[in-house]
Design a protein around this motif. Structure first.
Motif, PDB file in Angstrom:
ATOM      1  N   VAL A 199      -7.400   4.316  -3.263  1.00 24.36           N
ATOM      2  CA  VAL A 199      -6.420   4.669  -4.309  1.00 24.36           C
ATOM      3  C   VAL A 199      -6.965   4.267  -5.683  1.00 24.36           C
ATOM      4  O   VAL A 199      -6.857   5.018  -6.661  1.00 24.36           O
ATOM      5  CB  VAL A 199      -5.053   3.984  -4.036  1.00 24.36           C
ATOM      6  CG1 VAL A 199      -4.098   4.163  -5.205  1.00 24.36           C
ATOM      7  CG2 VAL A 199      -4.442   4.536  -2.754  1.00 24.36           C
ATOM      8  N   ALA A 200      -7.625   3.100  -5.746  1.00 26.50           N
ATOM      9  CA  ALA A 200      -8.237   2.663  -7.011  1.00 26.50           C
ATOM     10  C   ALA A 200      -9.271   3.697  -7.455  1.00 26.50           C
ATOM     11  O   ALA A 200      -9.379   4.015  -8.642  1.00 26.50           O
ATOM     12  CB  ALA A 200      -8.902   1.301  -6.830  1.00 26.50           C
ATOM     13  N   GLY A 201     -10.008   4.248  -6.499  1.00 33.49           N
ATOM     14  CA  GLY A 201     -11.010   5.269  -6.820  1.00 33.49           C
ATOM     15  C   GLY A 201     -10.364   6.478  -7.457  1.00 33.49           C
ATOM     16  O   GLY A 201     -10.879   7.042  -8.431  1.00 33.49           O
ATOM     17  N   ARG A 202      -9.212   6.858  -6.942  1.00 26.36           N
ATOM     18  CA  ARG A 202      -8.509   8.029  -7.512  1.00 26.36           C
ATOM     19  C   ARG A 202      -7.915   7.704  -8.881  1.00 26.36           C
ATOM     20  O   ARG A 202      -7.869   8.562  -9.749  1.00 26.36           O
ATOM     21  CB  ARG A 202      -7.419   8.517  -6.548  1.00 26.36           C
ATOM     22  CG  ARG A 202      -8.009   9.268  -5.361  1.00 26.36           C
ATOM     23  CD  ARG A 202      -6.960  10.086  -4.659  1.00 26.36           C
ATOM     24  NE  ARG A 202      -6.060   9.261  -3.903  1.00 26.36           N
ATOM     25  CZ  ARG A 202      -4.740   9.318  -3.962  1.00 26.36           C
ATOM     26  NH1 ARG A 202      -4.138  10.183  -4.760  1.00 26.36           N
ATOM     27  NH2 ARG A 202      -4.000   8.534  -3.220  1.00 26.36           N
ATOM     28  N   MET A 212      -3.438  -4.967  -7.259  1.00 24.73           N
ATOM     29  CA  MET A 212      -4.303  -4.758  -6.095  1.00 24.73           C
ATOM     30  C   MET A 212      -3.753  -3.560  -5.343  1.00 24.73           C
ATOM     31  O   MET A 212      -2.560  -3.491  -5.027  1.00 24.73           O
ATOM     32  CB  MET A 212      -4.286  -5.992  -5.212  1.00 24.73           C
ATOM     33  CG  MET A 212      -5.058  -5.784  -3.935  1.00 24.73           C
ATOM     34  SD  MET A 212      -6.178  -7.128  -3.567  1.00 24.73           S
ATOM     35  CE  MET A 212      -5.153  -8.542  -3.473  1.00 24.73           C
ATOM     36  N   VAL A 213      -4.645  -2.607  -5.095  1.00 25.14           N
ATOM     37  CA  VAL A 213      -4.276  -1.395  -4.343  1.00 25.14           C
ATOM     38  C   VAL A 213      -5.392  -1.120  -3.332  1.00 25.14           C
ATOM     39  O   VAL A 213      -6.451  -1.748  -3.395  1.00 25.14           O
ATOM     40  CB  VAL A 213      -4.097  -0.171  -5.282  1.00 25.14           C
ATOM     41  CG1 VAL A 213      -2.940  -0.368  -6.239  1.00 25.14           C
ATOM     42  CG2 VAL A 213      -5.370   0.131  -6.066  1.00 25.14           C
ATOM     43  N   GLN A 214      -5.155  -0.166  -2.456  1.00 20.66           N
ATOM     44  CA  GLN A 214      -6.190   0.245  -1.524  1.00 20.66           C
ATOM     45  C   GLN A 214      -7.401   0.718  -2.341  1.00 20.66           C
ATOM     46  O   GLN A 214      -7.215   1.399  -3.360  1.00 20.66           O
ATOM     47  CB  GLN A 214      -5.650   1.443  -0.750  1.00 20.66           C
ATOM     48  CG  GLN A 214      -5.764   1.321   0.724  1.00 20.66           C
ATOM     49  CD  GLN A 214      -5.066   2.497   1.373  1.00 20.66           C
ATOM     50  OE1 GLN A 214      -3.859   2.650   1.224  1.00 20.66           O
ATOM     51  NE2 GLN A 214      -5.810   3.329   2.060  1.00 20.66           N
ATOM     52  N   ARG A 229      -8.832  -3.163  -3.914  1.00 25.21           N
ATOM     53  CA  ARG A 229      -9.488  -3.341  -5.218  1.00 25.21           C
ATOM     54  C   ARG A 229      -8.425  -3.794  -6.225  1.00 25.21           C
ATOM     55  O   ARG A 229      -7.296  -3.287  -6.194  1.00 25.21           O
ATOM     56  CB  ARG A 229     -10.133  -2.019  -5.664  1.00 25.21           C
ATOM     57  CG  ARG A 229     -10.989  -2.165  -6.908  1.00 25.21           C
ATOM     58  CD  ARG A 229     -11.678  -0.841  -7.259  1.00 25.21           C
ATOM     59  NE  ARG A 229     -13.003  -0.702  -6.730  1.00 25.21           N
ATOM     60  CZ  ARG A 229     -14.100  -1.282  -7.217  1.00 25.21           C
ATOM     61  NH1 ARG A 229     -14.004  -2.070  -8.271  1.00 25.21           N
ATOM     62  NH2 ARG A 229     -15.270  -1.084  -6.682  1.00 25.21           N
ATOM     63  N   VAL A 230      -8.797  -4.731  -7.041  1.00 26.49           N
ATOM     64  CA  VAL A 230      -7.898  -5.170  -8.123  1.00 26.49           C
ATOM     65  C   VAL A 230      -8.335  -4.427  -9.381  1.00 26.49           C
ATOM     66  O   VAL A 230      -9.484  -4.551  -9.810  1.00 26.49           O
ATOM     67  CB  VAL A 230      -7.983  -6.699  -8.344  1.00 26.49           C
ATOM     68  CG1 VAL A 230      -7.063  -7.129  -9.489  1.00 26.49           C
ATOM     69  CG2 VAL A 230      -7.618  -7.436  -7.064  1.00 26.49           C
ATOM     70  N   ILE A 231      -7.443  -3.648  -9.942  1.00 25.13           N
ATOM     71  CA  ILE A 231      -7.774  -2.870 -11.145  1.00 25.13           C
ATOM     72  C   ILE A 231      -6.912  -3.338 -12.319  1.00 25.13           C
ATOM     73  O   ILE A 231      -5.865  -3.963 -12.114  1.00 25.13           O
ATOM     74  CB  ILE A 231      -7.552  -1.349 -10.916  1.00 25.13           C
ATOM     75  CG1 ILE A 231      -6.087  -1.067 -10.567  1.00 25.13           C
ATOM     76  CG2 ILE A 231      -8.472  -0.815  -9.842  1.00 25.13           C
ATOM     77  CD1 ILE A 231      -5.732   0.419 -10.599  1.00 25.13           C
ATOM     78  N   ARG A 232      -7.377  -2.998 -13.519  1.00 23.57           N
ATOM     79  CA  ARG A 232      -6.559  -3.325 -14.704  1.00 23.57           C
ATOM     80  C   ARG A 232      -6.326  -2.048 -15.507  1.00 23.57           C
ATOM     81  O   ARG A 232      -7.271  -1.295 -15.787  1.00 23.57           O
ATOM     82  CB  ARG A 232      -7.258  -4.355 -15.581  1.00 23.57           C
ATOM     83  CG  ARG A 232      -6.468  -4.599 -16.883  1.00 23.57           C
ATOM     84  CD  ARG A 232      -7.011  -5.739 -17.726  1.00 23.57           C
ATOM     85  NE  ARG A 232      -8.451  -5.751 -17.725  1.00 23.57           N
ATOM     86  CZ  ARG A 232      -9.204  -6.849 -17.628  1.00 23.57           C
ATOM     87  NH1 ARG A 232      -8.641  -8.021 -17.515  1.00 23.57           N
ATOM     88  NH2 ARG A 232     -10.517  -6.764 -17.639  1.00 23.57           N
ATOM     89  N   LEU A 233      -5.067  -1.800 -15.851  1.00 20.05           N
ATOM     90  CA  LEU A 233      -4.714  -0.656 -16.694  1.00 20.05           C
ATOM     91  C   LEU A 233      -4.211  -1.208 -18.023  1.00 20.05           C
ATOM     92  O   LEU A 233      -3.362  -2.102 -18.045  1.00 20.05           O
ATOM     93  CB  LEU A 233      -3.596   0.165 -16.037  1.00 20.05           C
ATOM     94  CG  LEU A 233      -3.900   0.692 -14.628  1.00 20.05           C
ATOM     95  CD1 LEU A 233      -2.653   1.311 -14.009  1.00 20.05           C
ATOM     96  CD2 LEU A 233      -5.028   1.706 -14.664  1.00 20.05           C
ATOM     97  N   VAL A 234      -4.757  -0.687 -19.111  1.00 21.82           N
ATOM     98  CA  VAL A 234      -4.244  -1.098 -20.433  1.00 21.82           C
ATOM     99  C   VAL A 234      -3.816   0.146 -21.196  1.00 21.82           C
ATOM    100  O   VAL A 234      -4.462   1.195 -21.105  1.00 21.82           O
ATOM    101  CB  VAL A 234      -5.286  -1.902 -21.263  1.00 21.82           C
ATOM    102  CG1 VAL A 234      -5.464  -3.292 -20.716  1.00 21.82           C
ATOM    103  CG2 VAL A 234      -6.613  -1.186 -21.330  1.00 21.82           C
ATOM    104  N   TYR A 262       0.814  -1.230   0.000  1.00 24.53           N
ATOM    105  CA  TYR A 262       0.000   0.000   0.000  1.00 24.53           C
ATOM    106  C   TYR A 262       0.840   1.269   0.000  1.00 24.53           C
ATOM    107  O   TYR A 262       0.523   2.233  -0.671  1.00 24.53           O
ATOM    108  CB  TYR A 262      -0.884   0.044   1.252  1.00 24.53           C
ATOM    109  CG  TYR A 262      -2.089  -0.845   1.196  1.00 24.53           C
ATOM    110  CD1 TYR A 262      -2.572  -1.341  -0.016  1.00 24.53           C
ATOM    111  CD2 TYR A 262      -2.772  -1.173   2.365  1.00 24.53           C
ATOM    112  CE1 TYR A 262      -3.691  -2.151  -0.046  1.00 24.53           C
ATOM    113  CE2 TYR A 262      -3.894  -1.983   2.341  1.00 24.53           C
ATOM    114  CZ  TYR A 262      -4.341  -2.470   1.131  1.00 24.53           C
ATOM    115  OH  TYR A 262      -5.453  -3.260   1.098  1.00 24.53           O
ATOM    116  N   ASN A 263       1.929   1.240   0.811  1.00 23.36           N
ATOM    117  CA  ASN A 263       2.681   2.484   1.030  1.00 23.36           C
ATOM    118  C   ASN A 263       3.410   3.002  -0.215  1.00 23.36           C
ATOM    119  O   ASN A 263       3.786   4.166  -0.265  1.00 23.36           O
ATOM    120  CB  ASN A 263       3.665   2.326   2.212  1.00 23.36           C
ATOM    121  CG  ASN A 263       4.479   1.048   2.123  1.00 23.36           C
ATOM    122  OD1 ASN A 263       4.161   0.156   1.346  1.00 23.36           O
ATOM    123  ND2 ASN A 263       5.541   0.973   2.900  1.00 23.36           N
TER     124      ASN A 263
END
Ligand code: SAM
Length: 264
Positions: free
Chosen positions: A133-136, A128-130, A179-184, A105-106
């Motif tokens: 942070v995923a919201g931002r 996976m991030v907080q 939250r697990v996010i995906r960036l492409v 996280y840090n």
């Protein structure tokens, strides 16, 4: 070993979540994966079942030893001992690489920003991030969470907000959801030559996020009131706007013209 909070050590204890992350990442035979912070190998083991090659970067000395032992029979596994923030990650990332990680996280935002700054972005980044942070990272223009982080990443990546993972899936349990996010990568990202001016304009705008651009952008080095009016006129952007109401493309236009104005 005792988990070190200074290294953001919250280890996945639910194998079902590791498998869900791998499925969401779309990793398959033939793929090379870069994993940041493999920890005790919960995600690494699942990745090795699907990928042809996994390169992992771990900073913790004890975990480095543990991982070396655990995966000593795995020719598809390469372990790098080091701090991902100190390494030149360019050689570890190509347009074919898929990054998959449960990030500490840090340092999560710094790692994701560095992945946006590499010369050629990876094929995808599933991290996976907080949850906050995923919201931002994934916020749409105008949203309260739309931030400098959103805009800097938007110049390179599109964001899929993925899925939430609760604290009970980790040891020790974090205090917040993840939250697990995906960036492409975008088809037409901001060219590397424009990144510096872009970053300057974005950071200067969001340094005073409640102010209109007419006030905040006066903080740009080398800009006068007249220069700012010219900049806004040429970019076709009203100076009464506030930072959260500009798209990344509008920031790109501001950055491009700002560079022209200040370059003698
Ligand atoms: N992937 C494992 C899992 O899902 O159980 C561990 C995830 S844990 C949230 C983060 C991991 O990143 C830890 O193993 C920690 O030691 C490692 N780490 C922390 N800071 C790091 C850094 N600067 N460079 C590389 N690894 C780091």
């Amino acid at each position: 070993m005792r988990p070190k909070s200074s290294l953001g050590q919250n280890f996945l204890k639910n194998p079902g979540i590791a498998e869900k992350i791998v499925a969401f990442s779309g990793v398959e035979q033939g793929d090379t994966v870069l994993e940041i912070g493999p920890g005790k190998g919960a995600l690494t083991g699942a990745l090795l079942k699907s990928a042809s090659r996994v390169v992992a970067v771990e900073k913790d000395d004890e975990l480095f030893g543990l991982l070396k032992n655990r995966f000593s029979d795995e020719p598809a596994f390469t372990l790098v001992h080091g701090d991902v923030l100190d390494l030149d990650i360019n050689p570890l990332v190509s347009p074919e690489t898929k990054v998959v990680a449960n990030l500490p996280y840090n340092i999560a935002t710094r790692v994701v920003l560095r992945l946006a700054e590499v010369t050629t972005p990876p094929a995808s980044v599933v991290v996976m991030v907080q949850k906050e942070v995923a919201g931002r990272i994934c916020a749409p223009v105008g949203h309260s969470e739309y931030s400098a982080l959103t805009v800097l990443l938007s110049a390179v990546f599109l964001c899929d907000p993925g899925f939430v993972v609760g604290p009970k899936n980790f040891f020790p349990e974090p205090k917040v959801d993840s939250r697990v996010i995906r960036l492409v990568p975008r088809q037409n990202p901001l060219p590397p030559s424009e990144r510096d001016a872009y970053r300057q304009v974005v950071l200067c705008s969001f340094a005073q996020r409640r102010k209109m651009l007419r006030n905040s952008l006066l903080g740009l080095p080398g800009i006068t009131k007249q220069g700012l009016s010219d900049l806004a006129r040429q970019a076709g952007i009203g100076l009464e706007k506030r930072p959260q109401n500009l798209s990344w493309e509008e920031y790109a236009r501001l950055g491009r013209i700002y560079r022209q104005i200040i370059t003698p």
